[in-house]
Scaffold this active site. Sequence first.
Site, short mmCIF file in Angstrom:
data_model
loop_
_atom_site.label_atom_id
_atom_site.label_comp_id
_atom_site.label_asym_id
_atom_site.label_seq_id
_atom_site.Cartn_x
_atom_site.Cartn_y
_atom_site.Cartn_z
N ASP A 63 -6.47 -2.88 3.98
CA ASP A 63 -5.45 -3.80 3.48
C ASP A 63 -5.65 -5.22 4.02
O ASP A 63 -5.00 -6.16 3.54
CB ASP A 63 -4.05 -3.32 3.89
CG ASP A 63 -3.72 -1.97 3.30
OD1 ASP A 63 -4.05 -1.77 2.12
OD2 ASP A 63 -3.14 -1.12 4.01
N ASP A 102 0.85 -1.18 0.00
CA ASP A 102 0.00 0.00 0.00
C ASP A 102 0.90 1.24 0.00
O ASP A 102 2.09 1.16 0.28
CB ASP A 102 -0.89 -0.04 1.25
CG ASP A 102 -1.78 1.17 1.35
OD1 ASP A 102 -2.35 1.55 0.33
OD2 ASP A 102 -1.89 1.73 2.45
#
Length: 774
Positions: free
Chosen positions: A666, A464
């Site tokens: 995530d 990310d």
Amino acid sequence: MSRACCGHDAGAQAGVVKDPVCGMTADPATTPHHATHEGHDYHFCGARCRERFVAEPGKYLGPKEPEPEAPPGTIYTCPMHPEIRQVGPGSCPKCGMALEPAMPTLDEDDGEVRALGRRLALLVGLTIPVILVAMGPHLVDMTWPEPWSSLARWGEALLATVVVLWGGAPFFARGWRSLMPWSPNMYTLIALGTGVAWLYSAVAFLFPSSFPPTMRNAHGMVDVYFESAAVIVTLVTLGDFLELRARRQTGEALRGLLGLVPKTARRVAEDGREEDVPLDSLRVGDHVRVRPGEKVPADGSVLDGESHVDESMLTGEAMPVAKRAHDKVTAGTQNQHGALTIRVDHVGADTVLSRIVAMVAEAQRSRAPLQRVADKVAAWFVPTVVIVAMLAFAVWWTVGPQPSLAHALVAAVSVLIIACPCALGLATPMSIMVASGRGAQAGVLFRDAAAIETLREIDTLVFDKTGTLTEGKPVLTELRSFGSDRAEALALAAALERPSEHPLAAAIVAAAEGEGLAIPTVSGFQVAVGRGVTGRVNGRDVAIGNARLMEDDRVDVSVAHEAAGKARAKGATVMFLAIDGRLAALLSLADAVKPSTKPALDALHEAGVRLVMLTGDNEVTAKAVASSLPIDEVHAGASPEDKARLVSSLKAKGLKVAMAGDGVNDAPALAAADIGIGMGNGSDIAIQSASVTLLKGDLAGIARARALSEATVKNIRQNLFFAFIYNAVGVPVAAGVLYPLLGVTLSPMIAALAMSLSSVSVVGNALRLRRDTF
């Protein structure tokens, strides 16, 4: 009244009293460490003693009682078979090893190690005379005259019997229990070997006439092997002692972390009174005062006060972190200069520190995929060894030299002893235990052994952007003034943004405070939703926001169009500042890339790892961040489902994928990856979904974790090699294959020594990981 630990009046002791905790003397007039309990004053030599006393005064007053090894209901597990779990201590039914608490505690002492050490010392003291009596005459070529010869033989038999039946009792019990579920282990072989050697010797000693003349010596006695049985028991006990001490050493890092939390807390009552209370009495919602220099007793939120807190025990960063109202603090971190009042949010097992310790403890006892190799071998190893011992016995008895029965017995016992699979069983768990502890010291937490082994195979890293590559919060990267003083423009912008709770507003205020500017007060503050804010500062009309706000207020921003376009191309958010209806400044804010990100990605890229950015942010910002980094692919605007889908598609191509992230969004991708890597400064759910957690919250930890993974797998393979090659060579030699060629046989004593050395070599090799740098 002042009292010493025994309750006597301190005044009767010439101004000096005894510290009730450590027993040392303390002068009530000079020591700064005092406490009051049930109306009596107590004085201490140091702060640590006072802290212990306040936490548990009853422990140090009155008669001493032995402490239990662990609280009632404690779950115990086997260090080699973590699936074995029970309430209370015992022995593993599969391998016979002593069970140990599943969760380490700060008060865990070395009582078991000391007890085993005392047992070993006594066995050594009993075994040495046995060896001297048995081997002495042969070494100096003499015989004992009567009646000393008979006394020596009886002494040898009695001492060896104590060693075998008392010292070896745990081995016999474990060996017998291993037959109940039919899970033969190293203690099965030890019990068989020593039992047969002792039983044969006892019969030969007591009833020599029952043996054929060819097996009797000139004195009519049959050679016995009491010394072999005694030495075997002593050497195996030595191996157990060294192994137990090594396992205790692997928990030092965890106990060190637990020791960071103070035993007491200064609780603030509703009426404002403060009192020191034991840590166990804290409850969620309590208010606690943390004075300068003290450690934070529980996870919580700052209610009042400002200070800097040293969080290096969690993050590894030397710079203290500023804390003020609403900031989070973590148990075990150390307050520095200012006093803080915090609200307790998490206590006990729910604190960050306790979760870290639990995760590492679980990883230390989990089974690596390489352990399957040892498990498969162990399944058929013990029965095979027993068959080899029986064949060796049969061959020596049938075709061996006289006395053939004695030679047959020696060969069979030697095979049983030297083939003990303890080295094979320790090969993987010892490396995993040491690596887990070493990883915790380096800021890398592994959820289980499989993560340690698999991480080295990763060829694709997906990560990310926000909070992983970047700091996770915006900062002011540029302020370009137009006809106004830069410092004044920043001070006015900060004054206008101070009442706002928006992250961009906080970044502007932080920038002004960082430059030491005096921030004036705003009046008439108003929020223009989706556009910005307005107000009056120092008698001037001030507005800050986007182009729509400037358009609504008829502020001409054409002069800043080019600069704004360049800033947006770099992924920055642009804000305009207007003073009295005229453009005063252009502010660019962006989520800055962490300083550690580029070196970490460079190292991974050079190692052949493909790097993929996967973010929910817009494409312009994502590509702007990626432009300065060695990133192979960029996927922007991804939802949590998109992230998990991309990770799954990469795995479907045969790639070994690791996913690094810090947010709730995530978590699905972290769970879908072969290895999920959570940032220690991220959300709880991201950390829980990850196989590896980086406490320092930056990608540099991945390089450290990967290096540790490679070193651990290499170490495990070395251990397995030691164990396999040792048995491959040792068993045939013990069976006597060298006798026809070299006339060499192996005594049970030498076999026992070799067996112990094999375990020591495995333990020593595993402990090398503690000295490696990652």
